[in-house]
Design an enzyme around this catalytic site. Sequence first.
Site, PDB file in Angstrom:
ATOM      1  N   LEU A  33      27.313 -18.020 -24.213  1.00  0.00           N
ATOM      2  CA  LEU A  33      25.888 -18.354 -24.257  1.00  0.00           C
ATOM      3  C   LEU A  33      25.147 -17.845 -23.027  1.00  0.00           C
ATOM      4  O   LEU A  33      25.634 -17.979 -21.908  1.00  0.00           O
ATOM      5  CB  LEU A  33      25.724 -19.875 -24.361  1.00  0.00           C
ATOM      6  CG  LEU A  33      24.303 -20.436 -24.335  1.00  0.00           C
ATOM      7  CD1 LEU A  33      24.172 -21.633 -25.283  1.00  0.00           C
ATOM      8  CD2 LEU A  33      23.875 -20.852 -22.911  1.00  0.00           C
ATOM      9  N   ASN A  35      21.499 -18.188 -20.920  1.00  0.00           N
ATOM     10  CA  ASN A  35      20.136 -18.720 -20.798  1.00  0.00           C
ATOM     11  C   ASN A  35      19.436 -18.101 -19.599  1.00  0.00           C
ATOM     12  O   ASN A  35      19.504 -16.864 -19.464  1.00  0.00           O
ATOM     13  CB  ASN A  35      20.055 -20.248 -20.935  1.00  0.00           C
ATOM     14  CG  ASN A  35      20.840 -21.076 -19.972  1.00  0.00           C
ATOM     15  OD1 ASN A  35      22.060 -20.978 -19.909  1.00  0.00           O
ATOM     16  ND2 ASN A  35      20.182 -21.930 -19.233  1.00  0.00           N
ATOM     17  N   ASP A  36      18.748 -18.835 -18.794  1.00  0.00           N
ATOM     18  CA  ASP A  36      17.772 -18.308 -17.824  1.00  0.00           C
ATOM     19  C   ASP A  36      18.174 -17.028 -17.081  1.00  0.00           C
ATOM     20  O   ASP A  36      19.301 -16.929 -16.597  1.00  0.00           O
ATOM     21  CB  ASP A  36      17.520 -19.329 -16.709  1.00  0.00           C
ATOM     22  CG  ASP A  36      17.340 -20.727 -17.204  1.00  0.00           C
ATOM     23  OD1 ASP A  36      17.347 -20.960 -18.412  1.00  0.00           O
ATOM     24  OD2 ASP A  36      17.215 -21.622 -16.344  1.00  0.00           O
ATOM     25  N   GLN A  52      22.235 -17.243 -16.478  1.00  0.00           N
ATOM     26  CA  GLN A  52      23.035 -18.428 -16.785  1.00  0.00           C
ATOM     27  C   GLN A  52      23.965 -18.079 -17.943  1.00  0.00           C
ATOM     28  O   GLN A  52      23.519 -17.686 -19.021  1.00  0.00           O
ATOM     29  CB  GLN A  52      22.103 -19.585 -17.194  1.00  0.00           C
ATOM     30  CG  GLN A  52      21.323 -20.168 -16.043  1.00  0.00           C
ATOM     31  CD  GLN A  52      22.229 -20.967 -15.118  1.00  0.00           C
ATOM     32  OE1 GLN A  52      22.593 -22.094 -15.407  1.00  0.00           O
ATOM     33  NE2 GLN A  52      22.587 -20.373 -13.981  1.00  0.00           N
ATOM     34  N   TYR A  95      23.878 -23.451 -11.447  1.00  0.00           N
ATOM     35  CA  TYR A  95      22.621 -23.444 -12.189  1.00  0.00           C
ATOM     36  C   TYR A  95      21.638 -22.410 -11.617  1.00  0.00           C
ATOM     37  O   TYR A  95      21.920 -21.733 -10.633  1.00  0.00           O
ATOM     38  CB  TYR A  95      22.016 -24.862 -12.185  1.00  0.00           C
ATOM     39  CG  TYR A  95      22.531 -25.736 -13.327  1.00  0.00           C
ATOM     40  CD1 TYR A  95      23.608 -25.355 -14.115  1.00  0.00           C
ATOM     41  CD2 TYR A  95      21.913 -26.948 -13.621  1.00  0.00           C
ATOM     42  CE1 TYR A  95      24.052 -26.152 -15.162  1.00  0.00           C
ATOM     43  CE2 TYR A  95      22.358 -27.759 -14.661  1.00  0.00           C
ATOM     44  CZ  TYR A  95      23.432 -27.351 -15.433  1.00  0.00           C
ATOM     45  OH  TYR A  95      23.859 -28.139 -16.471  1.00  0.00           O
ATOM     46  N   SER A  96      20.446 -22.383 -12.199  1.00  0.00           N
ATOM     47  CA  SER A  96      19.507 -21.297 -11.914  1.00  0.00           C
ATOM     48  C   SER A  96      19.071 -21.228 -10.454  1.00  0.00           C
ATOM     49  O   SER A  96      19.052 -22.226  -9.735  1.00  0.00           O
ATOM     50  CB  SER A  96      18.273 -21.447 -12.805  1.00  0.00           C
ATOM     51  OG  SER A  96      18.635 -21.139 -14.119  1.00  0.00           O
ATOM     52  N   ARG A 154      16.097 -28.814  -9.235  1.00  0.00           N
ATOM     53  CA  ARG A 154      16.889 -27.581  -9.343  1.00  0.00           C
ATOM     54  C   ARG A 154      16.018 -26.325  -9.411  1.00  0.00           C
ATOM     55  O   ARG A 154      14.815 -26.390  -9.446  1.00  0.00           O
ATOM     56  CB  ARG A 154      17.775 -27.643 -10.592  1.00  0.00           C
ATOM     57  CG  ARG A 154      17.045 -27.960 -11.883  1.00  0.00           C
ATOM     58  CD  ARG A 154      17.999 -28.033 -13.073  1.00  0.00           C
ATOM     59  NE  ARG A 154      17.345 -28.521 -14.261  1.00  0.00           N
ATOM     60  CZ  ARG A 154      17.409 -29.796 -14.683  1.00  0.00           C
ATOM     61  NH1 ARG A 154      18.126 -30.691 -14.030  1.00  0.00           N
ATOM     62  NH2 ARG A 154      16.749 -30.154 -15.773  1.00  0.00           N
ATOM     63  N   ASP A 155      16.707 -25.188  -9.472  1.00  0.00           N
ATOM     64  CA  ASP A 155      16.117 -23.860  -9.708  1.00  0.00           C
ATOM     65  C   ASP A 155      15.293 -23.345  -8.520  1.00  0.00           C
ATOM     66  O   ASP A 155      14.108 -22.999  -8.661  1.00  0.00           O
ATOM     67  CB  ASP A 155      15.247 -23.851 -10.994  1.00  0.00           C
ATOM     68  CG  ASP A 155      15.921 -24.539 -12.164  1.00  0.00           C
ATOM     69  OD1 ASP A 155      17.175 -24.537 -12.199  1.00  0.00           O
ATOM     70  OD2 ASP A 155      15.210 -25.081 -13.051  1.00  0.00           O
ATOM     71  N   GLU A 213      10.811 -27.342 -14.741  1.00  0.00           N
ATOM     72  CA  GLU A 213      11.940 -26.478 -14.395  1.00  0.00           C
ATOM     73  C   GLU A 213      11.459 -25.097 -13.951  1.00  0.00           C
ATOM     74  O   GLU A 213      10.346 -24.679 -14.267  1.00  0.00           O
ATOM     75  CB  GLU A 213      12.865 -26.315 -15.614  1.00  0.00           C
ATOM     76  CG  GLU A 213      13.528 -27.615 -16.053  1.00  0.00           C
ATOM     77  CD  GLU A 213      14.592 -27.412 -17.137  1.00  0.00           C
ATOM     78  OE1 GLU A 213      14.334 -26.661 -18.083  1.00  0.00           O
ATOM     79  OE2 GLU A 213      15.677 -28.008 -17.020  1.00  0.00           O
TER      80      GLU A 213
HETATM   81  C1  FRU Z   1      16.446 -24.100 -17.751  1.00  0.00           C
HETATM   82  C2  FRU Z   1      17.619 -24.847 -17.115  1.00  0.00           C
HETATM   83  C3  FRU Z   1      17.463 -24.915 -15.614  1.00  0.00           C
HETATM   84  C4  FRU Z   1      18.886 -25.074 -15.164  1.00  0.00           C
HETATM   85  C5  FRU Z   1      19.622 -24.204 -16.149  1.00  0.00           C
HETATM   86  C6  FRU Z   1      21.004 -24.679 -16.518  1.00  0.00           C
HETATM   87  O1  FRU Z   1      16.771 -23.559 -18.991  1.00  0.00           O
HETATM   88  O2  FRU Z   1      17.739 -26.128 -17.669  1.00  0.00           O
HETATM   89  O3  FRU Z   1      16.613 -25.943 -15.159  1.00  0.00           O
HETATM   90  O4  FRU Z   1      19.081 -24.668 -13.849  1.00  0.00           O
HETATM   91  O5  FRU Z   1      18.831 -24.147 -17.309  1.00  0.00           O
HETATM   92  O6  FRU Z   1      21.643 -23.724 -17.316  1.00  0.00           O
END
Ligand code: FRU
Length: 479
Positions: A33, A35-36, A52, A95-96, A154-155, A213
């Site tokens: 998978l 993501n970000d 991610q 994480y991000s 986070r992020d 986020e």
């Molecule tokens: C956004 C998020 C971020 C986090 C990451 C985890 O999609 O939820 O806030 O760092 O994805 O995968």
Amino acid sequence: MNGDMPQNNHDKANGKPVDRFRPKFHMTPPFGLMNDPNGFIYYVGKYHTFYQWNPNKTVHATKYWGHFTSENLFEWKHENAVLAPEDWFDCNGCYSGSAIEHEGNLIVLYTGNVLNEIGDRETYQCMAISKDGMTFDKKGPVLHLPAGYTAHFRDPKVWKKEDTWYMVVGAQSETKTGKVALFSSTNLTDWEHHGAIAGSHMNGLGDFGYMWECPDLFSLSGKDVLIVSPQGLEPKGDDYHNLFQSGYFIGEMDYQTKQYCHGDFRELDRGFEFYAPQTTIGANGQRILIAWMGMPDESEEHHPTIHDGWIHAMTLPRELTLFEGKLYQKPVKELEKLRTNEVHYEHVSIFNNSRDFKGVSGQSIELIIDILTNKSDVFSMRISNAIQIDFDSKTKIFSLTRKNFQTQSDEVRKCKLEDIYSLNIFIDLSTVEIFINGGEEVFSSRFFSEKNDGEILFHSKGEVSLNIKKWEISQSICF
Ligand code: FRU
């Protein structure tokens, strides 16, 4: 670095990922998978898009940082993962976060996600340093959770202004409202907290979500733009219909008082899949954005690509400009290098009928449609038997309709536009991105069509006259 890091071999995808929904010129994960986008940066002659990545399954679980590189923003190579969730401060997910260049090194700041023995979340903002952008040396936490926030913190996105480093972090206050927290540092390891600069119940916003986020604050044409992904907005008119939103504020950041004064929130993209965008400065000083073409907490089991062992994609890189108080997004100019086999039609008119145009079809293509005159009540296009776009000149509503992945019933996203005069559309097997009027509005979405023959049908109720250009786009992602 750890020997268990996911490598760039394709055991799970049987050598090469050739499955039928896999885009050819959009970044996707080789397996697992995505993501970000994370740590997006132009560093020593190369673009790096980290992301991610759960390499083990097509679900959200413990995340790694996957990695793509590019010398030109249009051909991307998948590299080995760079951060693995294997330390006490990030054992439930790297994480991000973001990247900067400092003293010749590529430095990333990211969130270490930890679920402790009693199941509570802990969050650490961590640093890792690389001398070449390919392998990283983790330095551990540089920032612990400050008072006033829950562990949904986070992020980190970092930038430099004069001699000071600044960082914004996505946060939830103890009263469960979304915030963006600001920090500064002179050495990247000691960070001073300046409080929240924006958020729900701040700067005249009212109730605006329970968590924000992936913030990103940058200057553009003399303004300071804050991009953020708030969670918990209720649908309002044609706005906020996705589960979560991504949008921006335009304002002024006062670096003396650490106050950010801004205008209204506006969604960045009007399609079904667009989240957690991140920007960087490109080789020519331009501001470039990439986003995740996905949606968190969306029921992943209805995406057919999970049967091929992967899920989700990135948007194309887009250049941002400010025009009349609005952020415009255009596909980066470099993508023009991918165009082949041009087909074009000039001054064609469609009057109360539906038709296709020979050669204007395909599964991985770019289209430019200039609308020369529009006397139609409704102008529509049907793409690959799966996506329908309509512009209704009476209501001024532009809409995108597709079948819901789970229920197969129609679902729609809309926005209002004074007029339409151009469409730049990228179709890539299961992705569509529609840039309207030079990037005034954008719709990004996935679609999965069983009978995807690449057909494009034009329809007009009333009369439209068009110039049409179409190019084929070939494979530009290398695994
Ligand atoms: C956004 C998020 C971020 C986090 C990451 C985890 O999609 O939820 O806030 O760092 O994805 O995968």
